[in-house]
Design an enzyme around this catalytic site. Sequence first.
Site, PDB file in Angstrom:
ATOM      1  N   HIS A 164       4.335   5.832  -1.963  1.00  0.00           N
ATOM      2  CA  HIS A 164       3.943   7.081  -2.611  1.00  0.00           C
ATOM      3  C   HIS A 164       3.037   7.881  -1.682  1.00  0.00           C
ATOM      4  CE1 HIS A 164       0.651   4.248  -3.938  1.00  0.00           C
ATOM      5  NE2 HIS A 164      -0.062   5.231  -3.425  1.00  0.00           N
TER       6      HIS A 164
HETATM    7  P1  TYD Z   1       0.765   1.320  -7.886  1.00  0.00           P
HETATM    8  O1  TYD Z   1      -0.004   2.532  -7.479  1.00  0.00           O
HETATM    9  O2  TYD Z   1       2.220   1.499  -8.171  1.00  0.00           O
HETATM   10  O3  TYD Z   1       0.590   0.156  -6.815  1.00  0.00           O
HETATM   11  P2  TYD Z   1       0.855   0.165  -5.256  1.00  0.00           P
HETATM   12  O4  TYD Z   1       0.946   1.589  -4.814  1.00  0.00           O
HETATM   13  O5  TYD Z   1      -0.305  -0.550  -4.681  1.00  0.00           O
HETATM   14  O6  TYD Z   1       2.124  -0.577  -4.998  1.00  0.00           O
HETATM   15  O7  TYD Z   1       0.026   0.690  -9.136  1.00  0.00           O
HETATM   16  C1  TYD Z   1       0.531  -0.418  -9.815  1.00  0.00           C
HETATM   17  C2  TYD Z   1       0.102  -0.323 -11.266  1.00  0.00           C
HETATM   18  O8  TYD Z   1      -1.317  -0.374 -11.370  1.00  0.00           O
HETATM   19  C3  TYD Z   1       0.538   0.982 -11.920  1.00  0.00           C
HETATM   20  O9  TYD Z   1       0.946   0.661 -13.253  1.00  0.00           O
HETATM   21  C4  TYD Z   1      -0.713   1.812 -11.990  1.00  0.00           C
HETATM   22  C5  TYD Z   1      -1.809   0.751 -12.061  1.00  0.00           C
HETATM   23  N1  TYD Z   1      -3.070   1.202 -11.433  1.00  0.00           N
HETATM   24  C6  TYD Z   1      -4.140   1.513 -12.236  1.00  0.00           C
HETATM   25  O10 TYD Z   1      -4.081   1.464 -13.486  1.00  0.00           O
HETATM   26  N2  TYD Z   1      -5.308   1.916 -11.651  1.00  0.00           N
HETATM   27  C7  TYD Z   1      -5.437   1.994 -10.311  1.00  0.00           C
HETATM   28  O11 TYD Z   1      -6.535   2.341  -9.795  1.00  0.00           O
HETATM   29  C8  TYD Z   1      -4.301   1.658  -9.474  1.00  0.00           C
HETATM   30  C9  TYD Z   1      -4.395   1.740  -7.985  1.00  0.00           C
HETATM   31  C10 TYD Z   1      -3.144   1.273 -10.089  1.00  0.00           C
END
Ligand code: TYD
Length: 139
Positions: free
Chosen positions: A57
Amino acid sequence: MKLKNNTVFDCSIIDMSKVHTKSGNITVVENGPNIPFEVKRVYYLYDVPGGEVRGGHAHYDLEQYIVAASGSFEVSLDDGVNRKRVFLNRPNLALHIVPGLWRELDNFSSGSICMVLASNIYDAKDYIRDYNEFLKLKK
Ligand code: TYD
């Protein structure tokens, strides 16, 4: 909303302080002149299964320091034109990621911990999760 026109060359590795003692090291990160944004959130990835890719992302506004608090992993950065791949394996080194870049994290070593210092609290609206959408917004 247009994405910031930062490039992968605006990201750098920061060599943070290290207090070395014979019984081990301490690295300190404090808000102030040593970090270019105010830290509003800390989160960490751990127990990442082998072969897994995280991230995938871009952010409109969020700025981050990414630290391999334990073990190692790689970060791919992409500004729509240039790509850069960074290997992190030391707890005193931080990768500063500026806003407006696509990033992916992979090659997590067993037991690794990816600690993220972030400039804002979690906001799902700050994410672009579709790569083609990211490319359009970068133009
Ligand atoms: P995501 O951003 O998709 O993880 P990565 O980019 O590290 O692969 O986040 C995974 C899940 O965690 C998603 O459901 C959102 C949640 N999340 C939070 O609730 N708070 C946060 O600060 C972060 C980073 C993620």
